[in-house]
Design an enzyme around this catalytic site. Structure first.
Site, short mmCIF file in Angstrom:
data_model
loop_
_atom_site.label_atom_id
_atom_site.label_comp_id
_atom_site.label_asym_id
_atom_site.label_seq_id
_atom_site.Cartn_x
_atom_site.Cartn_y
_atom_site.Cartn_z
N HIS A 1 0.84 -1.21 0.00
CA HIS A 1 0.00 0.00 0.00
C HIS A 1 0.87 1.25 0.00
O HIS A 1 1.92 1.31 0.63
CB HIS A 1 -1.02 -0.01 1.14
CG HIS A 1 -0.49 0.20 2.52
ND1 HIS A 1 -0.27 1.44 3.06
CD2 HIS A 1 -0.19 -0.70 3.50
CE1 HIS A 1 0.15 1.32 4.31
NE2 HIS A 1 0.22 0.04 4.60
N ASP B 1 5.87 2.61 6.56
CA ASP B 1 4.57 1.94 6.52
C ASP B 1 3.67 2.72 5.55
O ASP B 1 3.06 3.70 5.93
CB ASP B 1 3.97 1.92 7.92
CG ASP B 1 2.65 1.18 8.00
OD1 ASP B 1 2.29 0.49 7.03
OD2 ASP B 1 1.98 1.28 9.05
N GLU C 1 -5.19 1.75 2.53
CA GLU C 1 -5.03 0.60 3.43
C GLU C 1 -5.21 1.01 4.88
O GLU C 1 -5.84 0.29 5.68
CB GLU C 1 -3.65 -0.03 3.23
CG GLU C 1 -3.45 -1.36 3.97
CD GLU C 1 -2.93 -1.23 5.39
OE1 GLU C 1 -2.89 -2.25 6.11
OE2 GLU C 1 -2.58 -0.11 5.81
N GLU C 2 -4.67 2.16 5.25
CA GLU C 2 -4.67 2.57 6.65
C GLU C 2 -6.06 2.89 7.19
O GLU C 2 -6.23 3.00 8.41
CB GLU C 2 -3.76 3.79 6.84
CG GLU C 2 -2.28 3.54 6.55
CD GLU C 2 -1.61 2.68 7.62
OE1 GLU C 2 -2.29 2.31 8.59
OE2 GLU C 2 -0.41 2.40 7.47
N HIS D 1 4.17 4.45 12.48
CA HIS D 1 3.11 5.40 12.82
C HIS D 1 3.66 6.56 13.65
O HIS D 1 3.07 6.96 14.66
CB HIS D 1 1.95 4.69 13.52
CG HIS D 1 1.10 3.88 12.57
ND1 HIS D 1 -0.28 3.84 12.65
CD2 HIS D 1 1.43 3.12 11.50
CE1 HIS D 1 -0.75 3.07 11.68
NE2 HIS D 1 0.29 2.62 10.97
#
Length: 370
Positions: free
Chosen positions: A77, A192, A224-225, A332
């Site tokens: 992603h 990420d 995606e998140e 994150h």
């Protein structure tokens, strides 16, 4: 080339730092990934036979194989977590709506980029009160995001409007790309999951001019998140036989952790997470291929959290699916740390997997569940 760099290249192969920096530093929070998909296209279009998109914006780079050859989907992603402008007060401070999962502790005094409708970027900082004189109840409490604000360095709401900033504009963490003291360790924002997207891109780049049976789809999925959304629509469009999701996972090799998942091992094979259970036939196939190629690996099981595999494996009548993880410290947040070996070994494994995939191997994997 220095002796140190020569040893690094000998051990882990050449790493395209320009590609990794381009992927990591491009802004693209969930729902605002167009700049990132353009970067993905720039790095893959020369090596792909076809570039397409789904209607949510996920980008699909296809290397064609045999006409009826197996279809492999590699999904990473391209969105990162961030914020939207929630409101603008009379003094020109911006309030935030989180997009993706944040821990408020990591945010105060960090810079962000606000992107307007016309593509203009403005830098601000998440305000942080000085600790002097703060009562312990305030000083020791993690701030809620709803209590935070962005300081743009303006004096009024009217000045903000003159900049073209409005409610709903994307607010992205601002960071730099660093090769650390040991150059195996790379630090930047958005690993990420820009590192997973980079793996997918590098696989198709590694297959240039090769004739293979499999049709390889390297996909940069969106959103995606916020719910694995682009993975579902992209997989519906492709209808793959096999899918491998490449995403980050939490490295557990820092002080206070249990050292189960470490940076620099090689390949991390995910047995399961909260969104799916990996296809055991594919898991064992990739494990055996690692053994044959001399690639180190570790296994992970996650009780919470999910990846794009959670939606892909349910598409149509089911897809043979597995996730491979890139351990990452401090995900994150504004900065995460990865290890070159994990990236290089994952690319090597999936490239060789693509070379070898044919109708016979696909049938073996399909029969594992029958």
């Amino acid at each position: 080339m220095s002796e140190k760099d020569a040893k690094l290249e000998e051990a882990y192969g050449e790493v395209n730092l320009s590609l990794l920096a381009d992927f990591a530093l491009t802004n693209g929070i969930s729902g605002h990934e167009v700049e990132m998909t353009r970067v993905f296209k720039t790095w893959t279009e020369e090596f792909a036979d076809e570039i397409s998109y789904d209607q949510l914006g996920s980008i699909i780079a296809l290397k064609k194989g045999a006409e009826n050859g197996p279809k492999i989907m590699f999904a990473g992603h391209v969105d990162e977590i961030g914020f939207l402008v929630k409101s603008i007060d009379d003094k020109g401070f911006l309030r935030l709506q989180a997009v993706g999962g944040w821990w408020g502790h990591v945010l105060p005094s960090h810079p962000v980029t606000i992107t307007t409708r016309t593509g203009m970027d403005y830098v601000g900082v998440i305000g942080s009160k000085a600790p002097h004189g703060l009562p312990p109840a305030v000083r020791n409490k993690v701030m809620d995001i709803q209590d935070m604000y962005v300081d743009l360095g303006v004096a009024s709401k009217e000045e903000v409007k003159l900049l073209g900033i409005q409610v709903g504009d994307a607010v992205t963490p601002k960071a730099d790309f660093h090769v650390l003291a040991n150059p195996n360790y790379l630090m930047s924002k958005a690993w990420d999951n820009r590192i997973g997207a980079a793996v997918a891109a590098e696989v198709i780049r590694s297959l240039k001019d090769e004739k293979i049976d499999a049709n390889v789809y390297s996909v940069g999925t969106v959103q995606e998140e916020v719910g694995l959304r682009g993975a579902k629509t992209a997989a519906q469009k492709i209808n793959p036989d096999i899918a491998v999701t490449i995403d980050t996972t939490i490295a557990l090799d820092t002080p206070g952790d249990d050292n189960r998942i470490k940076l620099g091992v090689g390949v991390t094979l995910e047995v399961m997470d909260a969104s799916y259970i990996g296809h055991k036939g594919l898991l064992y196939h990739l494990q055996d291929l690692c053994d044959e190629m001399g690639i180190d690996y570790q296994f992970e099981l996650l009780a919470a959290g999910g990846t794009d595999s959670g939606e892909i494996h349910k598409v149509h009548d089911g897809v043979i699916t597995l996730s491979i993880s890139i351990p990452t410290r401090y995900i994150h947040s504004h900065y995460g740390i990865i290890h070159r070996k994990d990236f290089v070994d994952t690319v090597k494994l999936l490239t060789e997997f693509s070379r070898r995939m044919n109708a016979e191997t696909l049938t073996e994997l399909q029969n594992y569940k029958r």
